[in-house]
Design an enzyme around this catalytic site. Structure first.
Site, PDB file in Angstrom:
ATOM      1  N   GLY A   1     -10.732  64.923  95.723  1.00 52.63           N
ATOM      2  CA  GLY A   1     -10.294  65.709  96.883  1.00 52.63           C
ATOM      3  C   GLY A   1      -8.774  65.708  97.010  1.00 52.63           C
ATOM      4  CB  SER A   2      -6.616  66.038  99.970  1.00 52.24           C
ATOM      5  OG  SER A   2      -7.319  67.180 100.411  1.00 52.24           O
ATOM      6  CB  THR A   3      -6.807  61.135  97.021  1.00 51.65           C
ATOM      7  OG1 THR A   3      -7.905  61.439  96.166  1.00 51.65           O
ATOM      8  CG2 THR A   3      -7.339  60.669  98.363  1.00 51.65           C
ATOM      9  CG  PHE A   4      -6.157  65.457  91.825  1.00 51.55           C
ATOM     10  CD1 PHE A   4      -6.229  64.475  90.856  1.00 51.55           C
ATOM     11  CD2 PHE A   4      -5.811  66.747  91.444  1.00 51.55           C
ATOM     12  CE1 PHE A   4      -5.965  64.774  89.537  1.00 51.55           C
ATOM     13  CE2 PHE A   4      -5.544  67.042  90.114  1.00 51.55           C
ATOM     14  CZ  PHE A   4      -5.621  66.050  89.147  1.00 51.55           C
ATOM     15  CE  LYS A   5      -4.638  69.260  98.968  1.00 51.78           C
ATOM     16  NZ  LYS A   5      -4.936  69.380 100.405  1.00 51.78           N
TER      17      LYS A   5
END
Lengths: 648, 379
Positions: free
Chosen positions: A326-330
């Protein structure tokens, strides 16, 4: 009758002659006997002596003491304790059934054990001992010993068994041992003879299994003299085996204990990694189970409970479980773009709430959009459209390469069961595995950690630690073996531009400390301990256009297994990172709501070594935190008093 | 010179007779018996009970018997021969009807204080009778068929009774010893050649009869012969005795494992370790040297018997001494051949060493006859 002296004289001479002849024959025979004796005793002595030794000497293996396992502070995670078992020699018992009946009046004998014993008796030769009851306590064994005269063929024996004093807390890390099974033996080409010792325990799962070779030690042996009936007469000599190596893990039992308790009844995982040397300070997966059950022999009902639980207590979610990050990949996507020089910190993207890519609409989580978004805001508010735009510019191969540099999509070699390698896909992967071309839509999905992207909590912790330090940190589970310090996980510098890293870290800082950041509610307010983080919410379902039109159903209205996974990654203190943490709460809903508080609480425990002051928490949280701390403390005490009532 | 011509005055009388005992022979007998006590003490795991102590008591009793027999004039024994023989035969018949069955064979009569094996007694009384017979028979007639037929019957009657018990070992001993006495008495060698030839025929018959209705031996006796011929065939079954015996013996080496250090016999690998197989314990614990020593003692005993016989002035003394020597020789020769794997296991004890009362008493009584012949030799 009359006889002439002459005749008698002749007869006497004849007798003398024949007597000497016979004497000569006898001497010859005696000579033959002596020769035969010489042949047997001198010429063939070596051969017969060897046969004699084989006759009388049996070699019995002695099980070595298994290496013990400690945490980084010397707290015991696994040790050996004397266990008593009851051996039955059917031949000596006479009426086996009667002896078993008498024995079961004295001590509890489960019917399945008796059944197993009966089949063993019928299969084996009657002088071979079989184990009737195992893992008995001192009280039971005393009862048997006192009544020994009434129980022919029964002998109590002492052996070593594995005890896991930390119960549930380390089930997934340390794993457990169990008796060698036929299946275990069939897997090995030339099994160590030690494995044939009855009831010998070997590692079945987790660390115990992965480091079996080091923990097992080498067998000793004793030579015993047996008589013709196979009965042991005396011990001739014994060579003690080499005990297995003692292992010290990098894990902090107190922190692990807290983390496990903090996860509570959720299906969740948390990994705490030391930013200096990669030590895994805590690696908790909930729900857990008591490994001692498996050592004792788990009942079918208990085992079914564990396997049928939808929260999957047997799975080690920290390393086995892979989730869309999810957004932790951003951070990965933006760092890839920064390193390529494709974006600057001031460049903005306009977010209307969606982005149309090759005729398909990709939505931002915020329906109304974020308006003009720069890098910092994109992280802070987790704007999706910014990353759709960015990813199309950078391309999947660069993003995938950066992910791998940061520890995603590669397998970290840890001595634990089923360590997953996750997935950081690129074009080559898709064409090889799926046989399809990579689509730009795939890139858009990957940019926000969805689609094919998969990472384990361990990998996310590694990613966070590498972002926090810029170094090629790798996780370390074993601190020392038999007192010998193992290589540290502190790697070389990754060679990333420090300015770019700083921009990412500032963005993460804003997430946690900016009033509009997604993690603001779970911040740390103690100066010098400030935290930087990033929330993530990964979808486990596709939201259809129809559904979107009708209004997206909120997570709490969905059945548990269709809710989003909640993730949070963070490191602290911001200025001098000590710990990196990743948290995932399966189907927990929003990352900022479900995962961030856990990450913050565990982080404070780690930073303050188990005693975080209430002042470190935001004012609004303090009363709740105080109540929570007291509750956890109570639970801990209760468990310490009554370890078995916990998860029976 | 028949005994009628004895000059009674020239033989020792009264207590002087003790001086004329063959002391070296007495000492040799005692030494062999002492070897027996040592070994029985060892196989009992270093204990006087259950074997060494009773054996010692029997030895003392036996020495007493020997002394009494020795002091009584040899001509008295000659006159008693026929009676002794008949008593033995009656006892053998008694065993047939009232005997106790032990180890699958009917061999002894329980007299209350001891168990008597009439077959042991028979070994010596048959020799006595044969010696007396040839003492009476003019030498020139000894090869005539009718005078050969009589002693053959004397031998075959007890042999047949013993074989019925069944006790193959003793039967062979009886026949061989009887044959030996006949040979010494001067019976023509052609008879012996004929007997040996027909003996070989009998062996063939024994093997032929196996499995048929007229089977001559019991099954276990056939098994023993089989395993003698090929012990490796069934090392844990019927060949066990021989295999284990050879292992124990062979592992002794030159000087053995040391007293009480033998492993094979003490750990019960050896069956009948205190009776028929006691030699293996000796050989295991004292090695080749120990075995050879015992063998030398035996040979010396025989030499003394032969010397007594050759010096004797009458046929009875000579023949009885030599007959005792032959019997004694057959005892240890068959026993040793058996434990060394040269002969089938037939159940013959090692004389004066194996545990057993009857054999000890009878053998010492027999040596009493030799002593008596020695004492009462006209000088």
């Amino acid at each position: 009758m009359s006889r002439s002296p002459k005749d008698l004289e002749g007869a006497h001479r004849k007798l003398s002659r024949r007597a000497l002849l016979l004497g000569g024959l006898q001497l010859g025979f005696v000579g033959g006997l002596a020769a035969r004796m010489r042949y047997l005793q001198i010429d063939q002595a070596d051969q017969f002596r060897l046969l004699a030794e084989e006759n009388r000497i049996n070699i019995r293996l002695l099980a070595p003491a298994r290496g013990e396992i400690f945490d980084r502070n010397g707290r015991t995670l696994a040790h050996n304790s004397p266990s008593y078992r009851i051996i039955l020699v059917p031949e000596d018992a006479g009426d086996v059934e009667q002896v078993i009946a008498k024995l079961s009046e004295l001590i509890p004998l489960p019917p399945e054990d008796i059944e197993r014993a009966r089949t063993e008796i019928s299969r084996n030769r009657p002088f071979l001992p079989i184990t009737l009851a195992d893992q008995l306590n001192w009280e039971d064994i005393s009862k048997v010993a006192v009544n020994a005269p009434a129980l022919p063929g029964i002998t109590p024996e002492v052996g070593l068994t594995r005890i896991y004093p930390q119960l549930d807390d380390f089930a997934h890390v340390v794993g457990y041992v169990g008796p060698v099974s036929d299946y275990d033996l069939s897997k090995l080409e030339a099994p160590d003879p030690i494995l044939r010792i009855p009831r010998f325990q070997i590692g079945k799962v987790g660390f115990e299994a992965k480091r079996e070779d080091t923990l097992r030690g080498t067998a000793g042996a004793k030579r015993i003299e047996v008589n013709a009936g196979g009965r042991v007469m005396r011990e001739l000599d014994r060579k003690e085996g080499q005990a297995g190596a003692d292992m010290q893990l990098a894990v902090d039992a107190d922190l692990q204990n807290y983390a496990q308790a903090r996860l509570g009844g959720e299906s969740a995982a948390v990994v705490v990694m030391d930013c200096e040397n990669g030590d895994l300070r805590a690696i908790a997966s909930a729900p857990s189970f008591d490994p001692n059950q498996f050592v004792r022999g788990i009942s079918v009902a208990d085992y079914r409970m564990l396997t049928e639980d939808p929260y999957r207590p047997l799975a080690n979610k920290t390393v086995q479980g892979t989730y869309p990050p999810g957004s932790t990949f951003k951070m990965v996507a933006s760092l890839a773009a920064l390193e390529e020089g494709l974006i600057g910190p001031e460049d903005t993207v306009y977010c209307p709430g969606h982005l149309e890519v090759s005729g398909r609409k990709f939505h931002c989580w915020k329906r109304g959009g974020h308006g003009h978004v720069d890098l910092n805001t994109s992280l802070k508010q987790s704007c999706d459209v910014y990353y759709y735009d960015l990813a199309i510019k950078v391309g999947i191969d660069k993003i995938s390469a950066m992910a791998k540099r940061l520890g995603l999509g590669i397998r970290h070699d840890l001595p634990m069961s089923a360590v997953a390698s996750g997935l950081a896909p690129n074009r080559e992967w898709k064409s090889r595995v799926k046989g399809q071309d990579w689509l730009v839509g795939d890139t858009v999905n990957a940019s926000i950690g969805q689609g094919f992207m998969l990472a384990s909590p361990l990998q996310l912790a590694v990613m966070t630690a590498r972002l926090a330090t810029g170094r090629d940190l790798s996780p370390r589970l074993i601190k020392s073996i038999d007192g010998v310090e193992q290589p540290s996980g502190a790697g070389e510098m990754l060679g990333l531009n420090e300015n770019n890293l700083r921009m990412i870290r500032r963005g993460m800082y804003s997430v946690s400390n900016d009033r509009r950041g997604t993690g603001y509610r779970s911040r740390i307010i103690a100066e010098g301990m400030r935290m930087a983080g990033k929330s993530g919410t990964s979808q486990v379902r596709n939201i259809t256009a129809a559904e979107r039109a009708a209004g997206v159903i909120s997570n709490k209205d969905l059945p548990w297994e269709r809710r989003d996974h909640a993730l949070y990654v963070c490191f602290a203190p911001f200025d001098d990172p000590k710990f990196a943490i990743s948290v995932i709460v399966e189907h927990g809903g929003g990352g900022s709501k479900a995962a961030a508080p856990i990450a913050r609480d565990v982080m404070l425990q780690a930073l303050y070594n188990g005693t975080p002051p209430l002042e470190a928490y935001p004012k609004g949280d303090r009363s709740r935190i105080k109540a929570q701390q007291e509750r956890l403390e109570r639970e801990r005490l209760k468990r310490a008093e009554n370890p078995d009532s916990d998860r029976a | 010179m028949s005994y009628l011509e004895y000059n009674a005055k020239s033989t020792p009388t009264g207590l002087r007779k003790i001086l004329y005992l063959n002391w070296p022979l007495t000492l040799l007998l005692a030494s062999v018996a002492a070897v027996g006590f040592l070994m029985l003490y060892s196989v009992a795991g270093g204990s006087f009970s259950p074997w060494a102590e009773p054996q010692f008591k029997r030895f003392l009793l036996g020495m007493g018997v020997m002394l009494v027999v020795a002091l009584i004039p040899i001509w008295f024994w000659r006159n008693m021969s026929i009676l002794a023989y008949l008593v033995s035969v009656v006892l053998l018949l008694a065993v047939e009807f009232f005997g106790t069955v032990g180890m699958g064979a009917q061999r002894w009569i329980d007299l209350g204080f001891m168990r008597l094996q009439p077959s042991e007694l028979m070994k010596i009384t048959s020799v006595m009778l044969l010696a007396a017979y040839y003492d009476w028979l003019p030498p020139e007639r000894s090869s005539r068929p009718i005078w050969v037929f009589i002693p053959v019957m004397m031998i075959l009657l007890p042999t047949f009774l013993v074989l019925r018990q069944p006790d193959l070992g003793t039967s062979i001993l009886l026949m061989a010893a009887g044959g030996g006495v006949m040979f010494l008495a001067g019976v023509h060698w052609a008879y012996f050649a004929a007997v040996i030839a027909s003996g070989l025929g009998l062996v063939a018959a024994v093997f032929q009869s196996r499995g048929t209705e007229w089977q001559l031996l019991k099954n276990y006796q056939y098994l023993r012969i089989d395993t003698f011929l090929d012990p490796s065939q069934d090392p844990l079954g019927a060949g066990y005795h021989i295999t284990q015996s050879k292992i124990a013996l062979g592992s002794g080496g030159w000087s053995g494992r040391g007293y009480m250090q033998g492993t094979q016999s003490r750990l019960n690998f050896l069956p009948e370790k205190h009776t028929d197989f006691i030699f293996t314990t000796l050989a295991e614990e004292f090695g080749f040297i120990g075995g050879l020593t015992l063998l030398s003692l035996y040979v010396l005993i025989i030499v003394f018997c032969v010397v007594t016989a050759l010096a004797a002035k009458d046929r009875f003394s000579s023949l009885v001494s030599l007959g005792v020597a032959i019997t004694f020789f057959l005892f240890f020769a068959v026993n040793m051949s058996m434990v060394m794997g040269l002969a089938p296991v037939v159940g013959v004890p090692l004389p004066l060493v194996s545990y057993g009362g009857s054999a000890m008493l009878v053998l010492l009584a027999a040596f009493g006859l030799v002593q008596s012949a020695n004492i009462h030799r006209p000088r």
